[in-house]
Design a protein around this motif. Structure first.
Motif, short mmCIF file in Angstrom:
data_model
loop_
_atom_site.label_atom_id
_atom_site.label_comp_id
_atom_site.label_asym_id
_atom_site.label_seq_id
_atom_site.Cartn_x
_atom_site.Cartn_y
_atom_site.Cartn_z
N THR A 296 -3.66 -7.07 -1.01
CA THR A 296 -3.22 -7.92 -2.11
C THR A 296 -1.53 -8.21 -1.67
O THR A 296 -1.23 -7.72 -0.96
CB THR A 296 -3.30 -7.35 -3.41
N ASP A 297 -0.99 -9.04 -2.48
CA ASP A 297 0.34 -9.47 -2.48
C ASP A 297 1.13 -8.30 -3.03
O ASP A 297 2.34 -8.17 -2.65
CB ASP A 297 0.50 -10.74 -3.14
N HIS A 298 0.32 -7.55 -3.64
CA HIS A 298 1.02 -6.16 -4.19
C HIS A 298 0.78 -4.84 -3.46
O HIS A 298 0.96 -3.79 -4.15
CB HIS A 298 0.82 -6.10 -5.44
N GLY A 299 0.45 -4.97 -2.18
CA GLY A 299 0.18 -3.73 -1.53
C GLY A 299 -1.41 -3.54 -1.42
O GLY A 299 -2.03 -4.17 -2.22
N PRO A 300 -1.86 -2.70 -0.72
CA PRO A 300 -3.19 -2.30 -0.64
C PRO A 300 -3.88 -1.91 -2.10
O PRO A 300 -3.22 -0.91 -2.66
CB PRO A 300 -3.56 -1.26 0.61
N VAL A 301 -4.91 -2.14 -2.38
CA VAL A 301 -5.46 -1.51 -3.54
C VAL A 301 -6.96 -0.85 -2.89
O VAL A 301 -7.63 -1.30 -1.97
CB VAL A 301 -6.18 -2.62 -4.74
N TYR A 302 -7.12 0.43 -3.58
CA TYR A 302 -8.12 1.27 -3.18
C TYR A 302 -9.27 1.34 -4.36
O TYR A 302 -8.69 1.58 -5.55
CB TYR A 302 -7.68 2.70 -2.93
N PHE A 303 -10.55 1.32 -3.94
CA PHE A 303 -11.58 1.36 -5.28
C PHE A 303 -12.91 2.02 -4.79
O PHE A 303 -13.12 1.71 -3.68
CB PHE A 303 -11.57 0.00 -6.00
#
Length: 357
Positions: A296-303
């Motif tokens: 994302t524009d805010h760095g990686p997201v993990y889920f």
């Protein structure tokens, strides 16, 4: 037990970015008897709850919810913990640990990493699982398939493709990992996960078995939102879906991933964030040892998300913004799934709303 990989475009924020408003909007979007969303931003927690059923006396946020496939990050973290402390190796072959001194054909090449990353070549479930499960598919499909049957099914299995060559989601493989780690350490799965992951992270309201008599467990519902279901009994598939936890423990688990150096599992928590493989169109889907990862524009997201016969859960975090979202509800959506997109969207919205340090 199931999981849903989701992707939502990370565009400009819409509406009110106040975290309390985001939480309330998420709760309102999910039509279920019980709904809880919780977020953590720089260590500060917010929790909102609601639902169509009467609230329990102690509050919905104090109940333990069935995580289903969102249990797999716990199994993966246990593997990383044992590997980083030298008790197993990622490349060790599962069949050798389960039944040393013998050859087992197609599964001889399956490693511990293959099992947890869904690259073992195993099907979603053993072929002989379905005949015994179908008569109770909507209520209790797993209880008739104990641990020894899972291990036996693995040792005689013929992978559908060469281990490591392709990604295919497999509750079977994740379950075999649990039995393999238990065999490698000489410790029962429940005791091993508790000692190596739950206790060090202080997850006192996380359990691997139902305790319905105490009133601590949330009650699941069918998709009509009214018919109640019994607690999940995963039998031999514990590593794939046995964890149940309160929203506060879910957040604590995620906060450990945001601040690994504040925990005894520092090396393992860092290891499970490292990308291991890509798949899908344009190889856009990134996977770590335990998490789905999106850019994302805010760095990686993990889920990771999961579902049982009557409940759903979501776990997600964004290290760059120090934010995490946990969610649970007591209804299994089988056609129009409002819960997963809402939870994932909340994770992205919260990441947008918090400035990157």
């Amino acid at each position: 037990m199931s999981t849903t990989a989701v992707r939502t475009a990370a565009g400009e924020p819409t509406g009110d970015d106040d975290p309390d408003h985001l939480l309330e909007r998420a709760v309102d979007a999910v039509d279920a008897p019980d709904v809880v969303f919780a977020l953590s931003a720089d260590g500060a927690r917010r929790v909102r709850q609601g639902g169509t059923a009467p609230a329990p006396p102690g509050g919905r946020d104090r109940l333990r919810y069935e995580l289903g496939s969102a249990s797999k990050p716990f199994a993966g973290l246990l593997l990383a913990r044992l590997a980083t402390t030298g008790r197993v190796a990622y490349h060790q072959r599962a069949a050798t640990l389960l039944d040393p001194g013998r050859r087992h054909g197609g599964v001889d090449r399956v490693t511990l990493t293959h099992l947890i990353t869904h690259t073992s070549g195993l099907p979603g479930m053993p072929a002989d699982f379905y005949p015994q499960a179908l008569p109770r598919w909507s209520t209790d499909p797993y209880s008739g398939y104990p641990a020894h049957r899972v291990v036996a099914a693995f040792l005689r299995a013929r992978p559908r493709h060469r281990p490591g060559a392709r990604w295919r989601y497999s509750n079977f493989g994740a379950s075999v990992l649990g039995h393999t780690l238990a065999a490698a350490t000489g410790t029962a799965w429940e005791e091993l996960l508790t000692a190596e992951v739950l206790a060090p992270l202080g997850l006192r309201d996380t359990a691997l078995r139902p305790s319905p008599a105490t009133g601590k467990d949330a009650v699941g519902h069918r998709r009509d939102g009214r018919t109640t279901l019994p607690p999940l009994d995963v039998a031999g598939f514990a590593a794939a879906g046995a964890v149940r936890a309160t929203p506060y423990d879910m957040l604590a688990f995620l906060e450990a991933h945001l601040r690994p150096d504040s925990t005894p599992l520092d090396s393992a928590l860092r290891a499970v964030r490292q990308p291991l493989l890509r798949r899908g169109f344009g190889r856009r889907e990134v996977h770590t040892l335990t998490w789905f990862q999106h850019s994302t524009d805010h760095g990686p997201v993990y889920f990771h998300c999961g579902a049982t016969s009557g409940q759903q859960a979501f776990l997600g975090f964004c290290p760059a913004t120090g934010t995490a979202v946990a969610g649970a509800c007591t209804r299994r959506f089988r056609t129009s799934d409002a819960f997963v997109p809402t939870a994932y969207g909340l994770l992205l919205d919260v990441a947008r709303a918090v400035p990157t340090p």
